[in-house]
Design an enzyme around this catalytic site. Structure first.
Site, PDB file in Angstrom:
ATOM      1  N   ASP A  25       0.847  -1.188   0.000  1.00  0.00           N
ATOM      2  CA  ASP A  25       0.000   0.000   0.000  1.00  0.00           C
ATOM      3  C   ASP A  25       0.887   1.245   0.000  1.00  0.00           C
ATOM      4  OD1 ASP A  25      -1.969   1.894   0.357  1.00  0.00           O
ATOM      5  OD2 ASP A  25      -2.172   1.517   2.520  1.00  0.00           O
ATOM      6  N   ASN A  27      -0.454   4.550  -0.188  1.00  0.00           N
ATOM      7  CA  ASN A  27      -1.100   5.803   0.249  1.00  0.00           C
ATOM      8  C   ASN A  27      -1.886   5.645   1.558  1.00  0.00           C
ATOM      9  OD1 ASN A  27      -3.152   4.227  -0.679  1.00  0.00           O
ATOM     10  ND2 ASN A  27      -4.115   5.801  -1.949  1.00  0.00           N
ATOM     11  N   ASP A  29      -4.217   3.849   2.694  1.00  0.00           N
ATOM     12  CA  ASP A  29      -5.651   3.549   2.842  1.00  0.00           C
ATOM     13  C   ASP A  29      -5.857   2.069   3.199  1.00  0.00           C
ATOM     14  OD1 ASP A  29      -5.095   2.259   0.475  1.00  0.00           O
ATOM     15  OD2 ASP A  29      -6.697   3.234  -0.687  1.00  0.00           O
ATOM     16  N   ASP A  33      -1.741  -1.211  -3.874  1.00  0.00           N
ATOM     17  CA  ASP A  33      -2.046  -0.447  -5.084  1.00  0.00           C
ATOM     18  C   ASP A  33      -0.887  -0.488  -6.078  1.00  0.00           C
ATOM     19  OD1 ASP A  33      -0.192   1.501  -3.995  1.00  0.00           O
ATOM     20  OD2 ASP A  33      -1.831   2.064  -2.642  1.00  0.00           O
ATOM     21  N   ASP A 204      -8.761 -16.250 -17.173  1.00  0.00           N
ATOM     22  CA  ASP A 204      -9.560 -16.747 -16.058  1.00  0.00           C
ATOM     23  C   ASP A 204     -10.683 -17.672 -16.527  1.00  0.00           C
ATOM     24  OD1 ASP A 204     -10.424 -16.520 -13.195  1.00  0.00           O
ATOM     25  OD2 ASP A 204     -12.240 -15.758 -14.154  1.00  0.00           O
ATOM     26  N   GLU A 257      -6.374 -20.672 -17.219  1.00  0.00           N
ATOM     27  CA  GLU A 257      -6.889 -21.464 -16.100  1.00  0.00           C
ATOM     28  C   GLU A 257      -7.943 -22.376 -16.711  1.00  0.00           C
ATOM     29  OE1 GLU A 257      -9.000 -20.813 -11.776  1.00  0.00           O
ATOM     30  OE2 GLU A 257      -9.771 -19.850 -13.568  1.00  0.00           O
ATOM     31  N   HIS A 324      -4.239 -17.618  -5.485  1.00  0.00           N
ATOM     32  CA  HIS A 324      -5.215 -16.893  -4.660  1.00  0.00           C
ATOM     33  C   HIS A 324      -6.486 -17.698  -4.394  1.00  0.00           C
ATOM     34  CE1 HIS A 324      -6.449 -16.554  -8.757  1.00  0.00           C
ATOM     35  NE2 HIS A 324      -7.630 -16.088  -8.378  1.00  0.00           N
ATOM     36  N   ASP A 325      -6.577 -18.908  -4.961  1.00  0.00           N
ATOM     37  CA  ASP A 325      -7.786 -19.718  -4.790  1.00  0.00           C
ATOM     38  C   ASP A 325      -7.582 -20.904  -3.865  1.00  0.00           C
ATOM     39  OD1 ASP A 325      -9.452 -18.210  -6.410  1.00  0.00           O
ATOM     40  OD2 ASP A 325      -8.932 -19.313  -8.224  1.00  0.00           O
TER      41      ASP A 325
HETATM   42  O1  TEU Z   1     -11.407 -19.342 -10.632  1.00  0.00           O
HETATM   43  C1  TEU Z   1     -12.199 -20.202 -11.374  1.00  0.00           C
HETATM   44  C2  TEU Z   1     -12.244 -21.541 -10.809  1.00  0.00           C
HETATM   45  O2  TEU Z   1     -11.666 -21.835  -9.802  1.00  0.00           O
HETATM   46  C3  TEU Z   1     -13.040 -22.484 -11.554  1.00  0.00           C
HETATM   47  O3  TEU Z   1     -12.844 -22.181 -12.889  1.00  0.00           O
HETATM   48  C4  TEU Z   1     -12.697 -23.884 -11.305  1.00  0.00           C
HETATM   49  O4  TEU Z   1     -12.904 -24.558 -12.461  1.00  0.00           O
HETATM   50  C5  TEU Z   1     -13.568 -24.518 -10.259  1.00  0.00           C
HETATM   51  O5  TEU Z   1     -13.300 -23.949  -9.014  1.00  0.00           O
HETATM   52  C6  TEU Z   1     -13.443 -26.032 -10.246  1.00  0.00           C
HETATM   53  O6  TEU Z   1     -12.262 -26.496  -9.732  1.00  0.00           O
HETATM   54  C7  TEU Z   1     -11.247 -18.084 -11.191  1.00  0.00           C
HETATM   55  C8  TEU Z   1     -10.486 -17.210 -10.255  1.00  0.00           C
HETATM   56  O7  TEU Z   1      -9.196 -17.721 -10.086  1.00  0.00           O
HETATM   57  C9  TEU Z   1     -11.250 -17.053  -8.980  1.00  0.00           C
HETATM   58  O8  TEU Z   1     -10.555 -16.284  -8.050  1.00  0.00           O
HETATM   59  C10 TEU Z   1     -12.581 -16.419  -9.305  1.00  0.00           C
HETATM   60  O9  TEU Z   1     -13.386 -16.391  -8.160  1.00  0.00           O
HETATM   61  C11 TEU Z   1     -13.315 -17.151 -10.413  1.00  0.00           C
HETATM   62  O10 TEU Z   1     -12.480 -17.469 -11.505  1.00  0.00           O
HETATM   63  C12 TEU Z   1     -14.428 -16.296 -10.963  1.00  0.00           C
HETATM   64  O11 TEU Z   1     -13.930 -15.311 -11.793  1.00  0.00           O
HETATM   65 CA    CA Z   2      -3.606   2.064  -1.281  1.00  0.00          CA
END
Ligand code: TEU
Ligand code: CA
Length: 541
Positions: A25, A27, A29, A33, A204, A257, A324-325
């Site tokens: 970050d 600034n 907040d 960013d 994505d 993905e 991130h998932d």
């Molecule tokens: O994730 C998508 C995703 O995880 C699915 O496509 C996956 O096929 C499913 O979970 C089965 O295993 C992406 C991003 O990485 C995620 O952060 C988003 O929430 C999602 O797309 C929606 O845009």
């Molecule tokens: Ca910021």
């Protein structure tokens, strides 16, 4: 623009994934960013990173961490301005790094101007940009489910139809069968590559853009695949071919993905060096859990061996152990120790494919120790947790599986140092900082960082590790991860147990150690490995 300058760029390159809200970050907040990222580019350069993938930074109501885009042509003000973005891109290029953006084209936000128009009436010019079917409040068009644990349909009173969404209700799916919609998307893709000059995309949920006909009813949600109706469905190849043409024009670096694309069916076609649509794809199979909810390393190993084997002749993998998932690797596959973080790094960074490092992985960040569901605001995690309770899963178990092991715990602020807020912000951080920041941070985690630097450097300099083949040893060992890549031998104990193996099938006399958790002068016939022990050997020249 020129044609592919370096067709093999992705075979040598190492990517770094930044979740912008949590990186730095600038600034005060409390939200990371673009200026914050600019500030830290020299750090990434010093690691040896070749290109950066940014999670979505487009204008968005942030219902799903920016994966709900309301304007593809604008930067969300919380991250900065288009001028900041251009400065970031220029700085990356100055340092010899590329920048790829997340391309989210399976759906938009329900606040996107197309959807605001589309929902007004059945004859609105934007209606067919999305997917609609007749419905009533009691009866959905079919029984398909969203990935976020709800129906894939949301009913709208004003037109007595429902719209389709495979994620949150605030993320209506786009109708790729509509040529007008496709033209809009292709125009936007071109704009980012040509007018703005970014270097490529992480695509994505790209395997979901085509859907089966609505009359396909799921028989049982416990069946093998409740998401089959929108997983790599026939017809998707036409859209991917269109996209590929644009990518090729700009020498774009691309990674998809692609869940539902199988290692032995589809993956090689998607990523073939000439005919493929993309440089590489992420498989989504390896994040396997045992029934008690902890990570299953043997399942992980089997998935990796299968993908590596199936894409040996043709195709290309994207390699990762975190994103991130999913929870942090050290928390599900490791035991929280530095030793486990190192072993995890070595076993995947030298596989065949393009490795990605998720911010903080290189310092050993672990999942956030949530104590209550009230600490979580994200819709998908909350739905999954409450659905589990409803279906009778005991609270403790549901909490462990759906909250402690949710993706939210891997999105906490980057830990730069042991000062206030881990050096992430001068303000109040948007998400709590993992309390372990006093010891796990960029300044104090130099050992792990040094290992990542060495691994990256090996990838940069060794041809065997770039396009060489791969051969696994001890395939049935639950914990020993061992493979040869032409001039290299990688050996890792992915457990905290002491193990030993006879090295009979490996020409050990030919190898000498390049790096390892302890020095080995000469590989013994029977090698015994302590927990999380790792070695990389190279053929003597
Ligand atoms: O994730 C998508 C995703 O995880 C699915 O496509 C996956 O096929 C499913 O979970 C089965 O295993 C992406 C991003 O990485 C995620 O952060 C988003 O929430 C999602 O797309 C929606 O845009
Ligand atoms: Ca910021």
């Amino acid at each position: 623009m020129t044609k592919k300058l370096d067709k093999d760029y992705h075979k040598k390159a190492v990517g770094y994934q930044i979740y912008p809200k949590s990186f730095k970050d600038s600034n005060a907040d409390g939200i990371g960013d673009l200026q914050g990222i600019i500030e830290k580019l020299p750090y990434l350069k010093s690691l040896g990173i070749d290109f950066i993938w940014l999670n979505p930074i487009y204008a968005s109501p942030q219902v799903d961490g920016g994966y709900d885009i309301s304007d593809f042509y604008d930067i969300d003000p919380m991250f900065g301005t288009m001028a900041d973005f251009k400065a970031l891109l220029a700085k990356c290029h100055q340092l010899g790094m590329k920048l790829i953006m997340d391309l989210v084209v399976n759906h938009t936000s329900n606040q996107h101007k197309w959807f605001i128009e589309a929902q007004k009436s059945k004859d609105n010019p934007y209606r067919d940009y999305y997917l609609w079917a007749d419905a009533s409040p009691e009866k959905k068009p079919n029984n398909w489910r969203s990935f976020f644990g709800i129906s894939a349909w949301t009913y709208q009173e004003q037109t007595q139809q429902a719209y389709f969404h495979i994620f949150a209700a605030e993320q209506p799916d786009l109708n790729w069968k509509n040529p007008k919609l496709r033209a809009e998307i292709y125009k936007m893709v071109r704009w980012w590559l040509e007018d703005i000059g970014i270097d490529g995309f992480r695509l994505d949920a790209i395997s979901h853009i085509q859907k089966m006909d609505w009359d396909f009813e799921l028989r049982s949600f416990d069946g093998d695949d409740p998401w089959e109706p929108f997983m790599n469905v026939i017809g998707i190849d036409n859209y991917l071919t269109d996209l590929k043409k644009i990518f090729n024009e700009f020498d774009a670096t691309t990674v998809g993905e692609a869940s539902g694309v199988r290692s032995n069916k589809g993956a090689a076609d998607w990523t073939d060096a000439d005919e493929g649509y993309l440089d590489a794809i992420f498989e989504l199979e390896h994040n396997r859990k045992k029934s008690d909810g902890t990570g299953d390393l043997y399942e992980y190993k089997k998935v990796i061996m299968r993908w590596q084997g199936d894409l040996l002749e043709r195709g290309w993998n994207a390699l990762y152990i975190e994103n991130h998932d999913m929870p942090r690797a050290i928390s599900i596959f490791g035991d929280g120790s530095l030793a486990s973080a190192k072993a995890l790094a070595v076993q995947y960074m030298l596989l065949r494919g393009t490795p990605f490092i998720y911010y903080g992985q290189e310092i050993g960040m672990s999942s956030y120790p949530f104590e209550s569901i009230d600490e979580i605001s994200s819709e998908d995690t909350r739905n999954h947790y409450f659905n589990a309770l409803k279906s009778g899963v005991p609270e403790k178990e549901a909490f462990f599986k759906e909250v402690l092991n949710s993706r939210d715990g891997a999105r906490t602020p980057m830990q730069w140092n042991r000062e206030k807020n881990a050096g992430f912000t001068e303000g109040q951080p948007w998400m709590p900082i993992n309390p372990n920041y006093t010891t796990v941070n960029v300044e104090d985690s130099s050992e792990l960082i040094a290992l990542y630097r060495e691994l990256i450097s090996l990838r940069h300099h060794e041809k065997s590790l770039q396009d060489g083949g791969i051969r696994f040893h001890f395939p049935r060992s639950k914990a020993i991860f061992c493979y040869e890549r032409e001039d290299f031998l990688v050996l890792v104990n992915l457990s905290d147990q002491k193990l030993s193996r006879k090295m009979t099938a490996i020409p050990i006399e030919d190898y000498q150690q390049v790096l390892g958790s302890r020095p080995i002068k000469k590989i013994p016939r029977t090698l015994s490995l302590s927990g999380w022990e790792y070695h990389v050997f190279k053929r003597k020249s």
